[in-house]
Design a protein around this motif. Structure first.
Motif, PDB file in Angstrom:
ATOM      1  N   GLU A 115      38.484  87.207  -5.928  1.00  0.00           N
ATOM      2  CA  GLU A 115      37.818  88.436  -6.359  1.00  0.00           C
ATOM      3  C   GLU A 115      36.348  88.483  -5.967  1.00  0.00           C
ATOM      4  O   GLU A 115      35.731  89.553  -5.981  1.00  0.00           O
ATOM      5  CB  GLU A 115      37.953  88.592  -7.876  1.00  0.00           C
ATOM      6  N   LYS A 116      35.784  87.347  -5.563  1.00  0.00           N
ATOM      7  CA  LYS A 116      34.357  87.292  -5.243  1.00  0.00           C
ATOM      8  C   LYS A 116      34.029  87.820  -3.850  1.00  0.00           C
ATOM      9  O   LYS A 116      32.857  88.004  -3.532  1.00  0.00           O
ATOM     10  CB  LYS A 116      33.851  85.856  -5.397  1.00  0.00           C
ATOM     11  N   GLY A 117      35.041  88.019  -3.008  1.00  0.00           N
ATOM     12  CA  GLY A 117      34.770  88.488  -1.655  1.00  0.00           C
ATOM     13  C   GLY A 117      35.586  89.715  -1.308  1.00  0.00           C
ATOM     14  O   GLY A 117      36.630  89.978  -1.914  1.00  0.00           O
ATOM     15  N   GLU A 118      35.100  90.443  -0.316  1.00  0.00           N
ATOM     16  CA  GLU A 118      35.864  91.595   0.171  1.00  0.00           C
ATOM     17  C   GLU A 118      36.928  91.162   1.171  1.00  0.00           C
ATOM     18  O   GLU A 118      38.006  91.736   1.239  1.00  0.00           O
ATOM     19  CB  GLU A 118      34.911  92.611   0.813  1.00  0.00           C
ATOM     20  N   LYS A 119      36.599  90.161   1.961  1.00  0.00           N
ATOM     21  CA  LYS A 119      37.521  89.638   2.969  1.00  0.00           C
ATOM     22  C   LYS A 119      37.584  88.122   2.794  1.00  0.00           C
ATOM     23  O   LYS A 119      36.593  87.431   3.014  1.00  0.00           O
ATOM     24  CB  LYS A 119      37.054  89.992   4.388  1.00  0.00           C
ATOM     25  N   THR A 120      38.745  87.607   2.415  1.00  0.00           N
ATOM     26  CA  THR A 120      38.884  86.193   2.055  1.00  0.00           C
ATOM     27  C   THR A 120      39.945  85.506   2.899  1.00  0.00           C
ATOM     28  O   THR A 120      41.034  86.041   3.106  1.00  0.00           O
ATOM     29  CB  THR A 120      39.273  86.053   0.570  1.00  0.00           C
ATOM     30  N   VAL A 121      39.607  84.314   3.368  1.00  0.00           N
ATOM     31  CA  VAL A 121      40.582  83.428   3.998  1.00  0.00           C
ATOM     32  C   VAL A 121      40.681  82.180   3.132  1.00  0.00           C
ATOM     33  O   VAL A 121      39.663  81.577   2.775  1.00  0.00           O
ATOM     34  CB  VAL A 121      40.185  83.047   5.434  1.00  0.00           C
ATOM     35  N   CYS A 122      41.896  81.805   2.784  1.00  0.00           N
ATOM     36  CA  CYS A 122      42.130  80.647   1.916  1.00  0.00           C
ATOM     37  C   CYS A 122      42.968  79.606   2.643  1.00  0.00           C
ATOM     38  O   CYS A 122      43.966  79.941   3.293  1.00  0.00           O
ATOM     39  CB  CYS A 122      42.844  81.093   0.644  1.00  0.00           C
ATOM     40  N   PHE A 123      42.568  78.346   2.525  1.00  0.00           N
ATOM     41  CA  PHE A 123      43.318  77.229   3.104  1.00  0.00           C
ATOM     42  C   PHE A 123      43.805  76.327   1.978  1.00  0.00           C
ATOM     43  O   PHE A 123      43.061  76.027   1.045  1.00  0.00           O
ATOM     44  CB  PHE A 123      42.440  76.410   4.056  1.00  0.00           C
ATOM     45  N   THR A 124      45.054  75.871   2.092  1.00  0.00           N
ATOM     46  CA  THR A 124      45.605  74.976   1.076  1.00  0.00           C
ATOM     47  C   THR A 124      46.191  73.728   1.709  1.00  0.00           C
ATOM     48  O   THR A 124      46.535  73.702   2.897  1.00  0.00           O
ATOM     49  CB  THR A 124      46.722  75.655   0.258  1.00  0.00           C
ATOM     50  N   ILE A 125      46.323  72.698   0.886  1.00  0.00           N
ATOM     51  CA  ILE A 125      47.033  71.490   1.278  1.00  0.00           C
ATOM     52  C   ILE A 125      48.467  71.863   1.668  1.00  0.00           C
ATOM     53  O   ILE A 125      48.981  72.900   1.255  1.00  0.00           O
ATOM     54  CB  ILE A 125      47.023  70.473   0.117  1.00  0.00           C
ATOM     55  N   SER A 126      49.103  71.035   2.464  1.00  0.00           N
ATOM     56  CA  SER A 126      50.462  71.311   2.932  1.00  0.00           C
ATOM     57  C   SER A 126      51.388  71.732   1.794  1.00  0.00           C
ATOM     58  O   SER A 126      51.460  71.085   0.749  1.00  0.00           O
ATOM     59  CB  SER A 126      51.037  70.065   3.611  1.00  0.00           C
ATOM     60  N   ALA A 127      52.099  72.827   2.021  1.00  0.00           N
ATOM     61  CA  ALA A 127      53.040  73.325   1.021  1.00  0.00           C
ATOM     62  C   ALA A 127      54.181  72.352   0.786  1.00  0.00           C
ATOM     63  O   ALA A 127      54.865  72.417  -0.246  1.00  0.00           O
ATOM     64  CB  ALA A 127      53.594  74.680   1.459  1.00  0.00           C
ATOM     65  N   ASN A 128      54.407  71.426   1.708  1.00  0.00           N
ATOM     66  CA  ASN A 128      55.451  70.420   1.528  1.00  0.00           C
ATOM     67  C   ASN A 128      54.995  69.247   0.670  1.00  0.00           C
ATOM     68  O   ASN A 128      55.800  68.363   0.355  1.00  0.00           O
ATOM     69  CB  ASN A 128      55.922  69.901   2.892  1.00  0.00           C
ATOM     70  N   LEU A 129      53.723  69.231   0.302  1.00  0.00           N
ATOM     71  CA  LEU A 129      53.195  68.154  -0.524  1.00  0.00           C
ATOM     72  C   LEU A 129      52.766  68.625  -1.905  1.00  0.00           C
ATOM     73  O   LEU A 129      52.566  67.807  -2.803  1.00  0.00           O
ATOM     74  CB  LEU A 129      51.990  67.493   0.167  1.00  0.00           C
ATOM     75  N   SER A 130      52.609  69.940  -2.087  1.00  0.00           N
ATOM     76  CA  SER A 130      52.064  70.456  -3.343  1.00  0.00           C
ATOM     77  C   SER A 130      52.478  71.910  -3.536  1.00  0.00           C
ATOM     78  O   SER A 130      52.784  72.615  -2.570  1.00  0.00           O
ATOM     79  CB  SER A 130      50.525  70.341  -3.312  1.00  0.00           C
TER      80      SER A 130
END
Length: 279
Positions: free
Chosen positions: A76-91
């Motif tokens: 919610e803090k940005g107008e345009k956000t890119v998010c990176f996460t740890i591997s979906a196969n691990l978490s």
């Protein structure tokens, strides 16, 4: 803030180490449960204290991914956000971030949010964050940024080495006798992440020098490293990271090698003296 980068805390990059006048950055912390104690993997977590608690605890420790609400607050803090996460196969962190994206867009359809599964952790995520920052500061269109980052993610690789197996033993992933034998013989486990984001044990190496040679050979075999950027994350092992950096620069035509210390989540899995390489 118009531009916004969000990552879970497995990226090893502290918020205090990120600087930009036009791009915001926030890490959403995972939680680490060690016996009766819970550690929040934020910028203030003391890794030596975490490792000491894990060494003293006889039962298996565990981790918990951030809630969708925690990601939503960051989005919610940005107008345009890119998010990176740890591997979906691990978490389950990726799924939590996707749920958060949908929640925020339902209330704020004018926002743009892209969630990318790094299929890795640590240094590979740092490289993704750096690339996102460069593209945002250059004024690239949002959809173009997301497309370029997905291509970049597919080209990144991760490998690592462990020499402390206590956590694997306590979690039932390694027999105590095997762990004791490996440690007494000075044998290091060498592994890498598959393109699908799972862990593949590549082999074992005896002694520090041989381990670093095996790691650089693994890097060479996995991709063309010419001009590659490399990030080494170390768990309380700066001397080892410096020696590995020297070996990488000697063996491979990479562009640069940076070193950073592990945060809580990666320390939880790498344990003391573990090294993780993103490239």
């Amino acid at each position: 803030m118009m531009w916004n980068i969000v990552s879970d805390s497995s990226c090893d990059l502290r918020m205090s180490d990120f600087a930009s006048e036009t791009v915001g950055f926030e890490t959403v912390p995972l939680r680490l449960q060690v016996g009766e104690r819970e550690f929040l993997d934020n910028d203030y977590l003391e890794v030596p204290e975490l490792l000491a608690a894990m060494n003293a605890e006889k039962t298996a420790s565990s981790t918990a991914c951030p809630s969708p609400a925690a990601f939503a607050r960051a989005f919610e803090k940005g107008e345009k956000t890119v998010c990176f996460t740890i591997s979906a196969n691990l978490s389950g962190t990726y799924n939590a971030a996707v749920m958060a994206r949908d929640m925020v867009l339902e209330e704020h359809p004018e926002k743009e949010i892209c969630v990318i599964d790094s299929k890795a952790t640590a240094g590979a995520m740092v490289l993704l964050i750096r690339r996102a920052k460069e593209l945002m500061e250059a004024g690239e269109a949002f959809e173009n940024i997301c497309a370029q980052l997905r291509l970049y993610q597919a080209a990144l690789r991760t490998c690592f080495t462990l020499e402390n197996f206590d956590n694997l033993i306590k979690n039932g992933r390694m027999r105590p006798l095997v762990g004791t034998l490996l440690h007494s013989l000075g044998i290091h486990v060498v592994a890498d992440a598959t393109p699908q984001g799972t862990i593949h044990v590549s082999g074992k190496a005896r002694g520090e020098a041989r381990t670093y040679q095996v790691l650089t050979a693994l890097m060479r075999d996995s991709k063309d490293c010419a001009g590659a950027e490399v990030v080494i994350s170390h768990c309380e092992n700066l001397p080892g990271a410096l020696k590995l950096k020297e070996q990488i620069l000697k063996d491979l035509p990479v562009k640069r090698v940076d070193i950073q210390s592990c945060r809580g989540l990666t320390s939880f899995y790498a344990m003391e003296k573990g090294l993780i390489v993103g490239y």
